[in-house]
Design an enzyme around this catalytic site. Sequence first.
Site, mmCIF file in Angstrom:
data_model
loop_
_atom_site.group_PDB
_atom_site.id
_atom_site.type_symbol
_atom_site.label_atom_id
_atom_site.label_comp_id
_atom_site.label_asym_id
_atom_site.label_seq_id
_atom_site.Cartn_x
_atom_site.Cartn_y
_atom_site.Cartn_z
ATOM 1 N N HIS A 10 0.813 -1.212 0.000
ATOM 2 C CA HIS A 10 0.000 0.000 0.000
ATOM 3 C C HIS A 10 0.850 1.267 0.000
ATOM 4 O O HIS A 10 2.036 1.229 0.276
ATOM 5 C CB HIS A 10 -0.930 0.020 1.210
ATOM 6 C CG HIS A 10 -0.214 0.194 2.506
ATOM 7 N ND1 HIS A 10 0.392 -0.854 3.163
ATOM 8 C CD2 HIS A 10 0.007 1.304 3.263
ATOM 9 C CE1 HIS A 10 0.951 -0.402 4.276
ATOM 10 N NE2 HIS A 10 0.733 0.905 4.356
ATOM 11 N N HIS A 77 3.704 11.301 -7.964
ATOM 12 C CA HIS A 77 2.325 10.928 -8.270
ATOM 13 C C HIS A 77 2.035 9.460 -8.023
ATOM 14 O O HIS A 77 2.948 8.650 -7.926
ATOM 15 C CB HIS A 77 2.003 11.251 -9.737
ATOM 16 C CG HIS A 77 2.873 10.524 -10.718
ATOM 17 N ND1 HIS A 77 4.078 11.029 -11.147
ATOM 18 C CD2 HIS A 77 2.721 9.337 -11.367
ATOM 19 C CE1 HIS A 77 4.628 10.189 -12.011
ATOM 20 N NE2 HIS A 77 3.825 9.143 -12.149
ATOM 21 N N GLU A 127 -1.823 10.241 -11.751
ATOM 22 C CA GLU A 127 -1.552 10.094 -13.177
ATOM 23 C C GLU A 127 -2.396 8.955 -13.728
ATOM 24 O O GLU A 127 -2.411 7.866 -13.160
ATOM 25 C CB GLU A 127 -0.079 9.748 -13.416
ATOM 26 C CG GLU A 127 0.226 9.475 -14.889
ATOM 27 C CD GLU A 127 1.512 8.683 -15.095
ATOM 28 O OE1 GLU A 127 2.352 9.146 -15.873
ATOM 29 O OE2 GLU A 127 1.651 7.599 -14.465
#
Length: 156
Positions: A10, A77, A127
Amino acid sequence: MKEVDVGFTHVAFVVRDLDKSIDFYHRYAGMDVVHKREPDVPEARKVAWLSDRTRPFALVLVQPDVVTDTPLGNFGHLGVACASIEEIDQKVEMARSDGVLRKEPVQAGDPVGYFVFFADPDGNTLELSYGQRVGLQASGAESESSRSHASSSLLA
């Protein structure tokens, strides 16, 4: 014996409004809540784990009393691969309407592909891309010749 989770599982973000962030990642990245709880402690009043269920990986969102973390910058990102350029273009129109388009779509060629940047409610960058090889290379699905060709690019 209890199953143990091993490997990269994660990424976690602190958010100001958990519900707004859940809505953003659902709309733009196709992620749904797979776990939600309210520990009711100052560092984590509310917590949600989100996933698109394409792989065993989650985005963990934590809403504390006080936000002290800084968001990912303009280039830092989260990257999500899409099934088509048309899917991205539809979301670009949504993003323009919602005021969250950070960078117009770019066709950067192989191995970077077509990509766009959006700003989430806390200023982190998402993104969306089509044609990138990041997941294929990470899984070992690409051949050695593809890997050496792809490594010549500066952008990921």
